[in-house]
Motif scaffolding. Structure first.
Motif, PDB file in Angstrom:
ATOM      1  N   GLU A 121       0.995  -0.883   0.005  1.00  0.00           N
ATOM      2  CA  GLU A 121       0.455   0.093   0.505  1.00  0.00           C
ATOM      3  C   GLU A 121       0.891   1.818   0.223  1.00  0.00           C
ATOM      4  O   GLU A 121       0.375   2.485  -0.767  1.00  0.00           O
ATOM      5  CB  GLU A 121      -1.006  -0.171   1.349  1.00  0.00           C
ATOM      6  CG  GLU A 121      -0.424   0.035   2.783  1.00  0.00           C
ATOM      7  CD  GLU A 121       0.051  -1.208   3.262  1.00  0.00           C
ATOM      8  OE1 GLU A 121       0.505  -1.884   3.982  1.00  0.00           O
ATOM      9  OE2 GLU A 121      -0.614  -2.256   2.853  1.00  0.00           O
TER      10      GLU A 121
ATOM     11  N   TRP B  23       1.989   2.349  -3.734  1.00  0.00           N
ATOM     12  CA  TRP B  23      -0.297   3.082  -4.350  1.00  0.00           C
ATOM     13  C   TRP B  23       0.525   4.537  -5.168  1.00  0.00           C
ATOM     14  O   TRP B  23       0.950   5.529  -6.169  1.00  0.00           O
ATOM     15  CB  TRP B  23      -0.873   2.326  -4.183  1.00  0.00           C
ATOM     16  CG  TRP B  23      -1.050   1.116  -4.075  1.00  0.00           C
ATOM     17  CD1 TRP B  23      -0.973   0.012  -3.585  1.00  0.00           C
ATOM     18  CD2 TRP B  23      -2.053   0.756  -5.508  1.00  0.00           C
ATOM     19  NE1 TRP B  23      -0.894  -0.556  -4.258  1.00  0.00           N
ATOM     20  CE2 TRP B  23      -1.817   0.012  -5.088  1.00  0.00           C
ATOM     21  CE3 TRP B  23      -2.872   2.039  -6.164  1.00  0.00           C
ATOM     22  CZ2 TRP B  23      -2.818  -0.959  -6.166  1.00  0.00           C
ATOM     23  CZ3 TRP B  23      -3.837   1.311  -7.683  1.00  0.00           C
ATOM     24  CH2 TRP B  23      -3.759  -0.784  -7.096  1.00  0.00           C
TER      25      TRP B  23
ATOM     26  N   VAL C 147      -4.198   3.689   1.886  1.00  0.00           N
ATOM     27  CA  VAL C 147      -4.664   2.656   1.736  1.00  0.00           C
ATOM     28  C   VAL C 147      -4.459   2.147   3.631  1.00  0.00           C
ATOM     29  O   VAL C 147      -3.306   2.350   4.359  1.00  0.00           O
ATOM     30  CB  VAL C 147      -4.223   1.421   1.605  1.00  0.00           C
ATOM     31  CG1 VAL C 147      -4.736   0.284   1.862  1.00  0.00           C
ATOM     32  CG2 VAL C 147      -4.315   1.660   0.047  1.00  0.00           C
TER      33      VAL C 147
ATOM     34  N   TRP D 246      -5.605  -1.301   5.898  1.00  0.00           N
ATOM     35  CA  TRP D 246      -6.140  -2.597   5.955  1.00  0.00           C
ATOM     36  C   TRP D 246      -7.672  -2.462   6.931  1.00  0.00           C
ATOM     37  O   TRP D 246      -6.766  -2.113   7.924  1.00  0.00           O
ATOM     38  CB  TRP D 246      -5.124  -3.650   5.184  1.00  0.00           C
ATOM     39  CG  TRP D 246      -4.597  -3.404   4.658  1.00  0.00           C
ATOM     40  CD1 TRP D 246      -3.405  -2.725   4.293  1.00  0.00           C
ATOM     41  CD2 TRP D 246      -4.863  -4.250   3.503  1.00  0.00           C
ATOM     42  NE1 TRP D 246      -3.041  -3.019   3.156  1.00  0.00           N
ATOM     43  CE2 TRP D 246      -3.626  -3.521   2.580  1.00  0.00           C
ATOM     44  CE3 TRP D 246      -6.157  -5.175   3.212  1.00  0.00           C
ATOM     45  CZ2 TRP D 246      -3.971  -4.529   1.156  1.00  0.00           C
ATOM     46  CZ3 TRP D 246      -5.980  -5.776   2.079  1.00  0.00           C
ATOM     47  CH2 TRP D 246      -5.075  -5.206   1.135  1.00  0.00           C
TER      48      TRP D 246
ATOM     49  N   ARG E  34      -9.683  -3.245   2.000  1.00  0.00           N
ATOM     50  CA  ARG E  34      -9.160  -2.512   2.349  1.00  0.00           C
ATOM     51  C   ARG E  34     -10.168  -0.743   2.287  1.00  0.00           C
ATOM     52  O   ARG E  34     -11.252  -1.133   1.369  1.00  0.00           O
ATOM     53  CB  ARG E  34      -7.787  -2.022   1.673  1.00  0.00           C
ATOM     54  CG  ARG E  34      -8.162  -2.102   0.445  1.00  0.00           C
ATOM     55  CD  ARG E  34      -6.834  -2.392  -0.153  1.00  0.00           C
ATOM     56  NE  ARG E  34      -6.861  -1.419  -1.997  1.00  0.00           N
ATOM     57  CZ  ARG E  34      -5.516  -1.913  -3.025  1.00  0.00           C
ATOM     58  NH1 ARG E  34      -4.913  -2.154  -2.352  1.00  0.00           N
ATOM     59  NH2 ARG E  34      -6.536  -1.136  -3.917  1.00  0.00           N
TER      60      ARG E  34
ATOM     61  N   ALA F 244      -9.604   2.427  -0.135  1.00  0.00           N
ATOM     62  CA  ALA F 244      -8.753   2.967  -0.625  1.00  0.00           C
ATOM     63  C   ALA F 244      -9.231   4.548  -0.701  1.00  0.00           C
ATOM     64  O   ALA F 244     -10.284   4.531  -0.559  1.00  0.00           O
ATOM     65  CB  ALA F 244      -8.956   2.451  -2.065  1.00  0.00           C
TER      66      ALA F 244
END
Length: 150
Positions: A22, A25, A35, A37, A49, A51
């Motif tokens: 994550e 990204w 992100v 989780w 998760r 986002a």
């Protein structure tokens, strides 16, 4: 439906690890913030998760987690109510020389009221996913160039 693809100078296992991380990204997806989780490790089918992008938050549920080959999720909920259903699929195809073809498919069904602005949404979504795919290719190339120089 959007399908974007690129060739990456990384093995499918390396690309999968990059997609599963994550923290990576935001380095290649300009609209991506972070992100969170929602389920504990290990990551896999059934993991969820949140986002967070610049314009929307999406709760995602993983349907496929095939390390080095493929991951896919569906969006359970989003902060902007434009879609009735949405899913993303990342396929990693091995290429000669340890390279990978990355194929990113995004499908969605707009909500009834969103159909009025769907032509605009389609342009915005299309530009975002195409730009992210190009960003991933540029990021991988920059990492490889830096690794060779070191």
């Amino acid at each position: 439906r959007f399908v974007n693809e690129c060739e990456l100078d990384m093995s499918p296992a390396e690309v999968f690890a990059l997609l599963a991380d994550e923290d990576e990204w935001p380095r290649w997806f300009p609209d991506f913030v972070h992100v969170e989780w929602l389920t504990p490790p290990p990551r896999g089918v059934g993991s969820e998760r949140l986002a967070v992008l610049k314009t929307v938050k999406a709760k995602e549920h993983f349907l496929v987690w095939d390390e080095g080959r493929r991951m896919a999720f569906r969006v359970l909920a989003a902060s902007l109510p434009f879609t009735r259903a949405m899913a993303e699929d990342y396929v990693l195809e091995p290429l000669p020389g340890g390279r990978t073809r990355f194929v990113w498919t995004v499908v969605y069904t707009p909500k009834t009221l969103a159909r009025l602005i769907h032509p605009i949404l389609r342009v915005v979504f299309g530009k975002m996913f195409k730009g992210a795919t190009k960003g991933l290719a540029a990021y991988v190339e920059a990492r490889r160039t830096a690794a060779r120089a070191a």
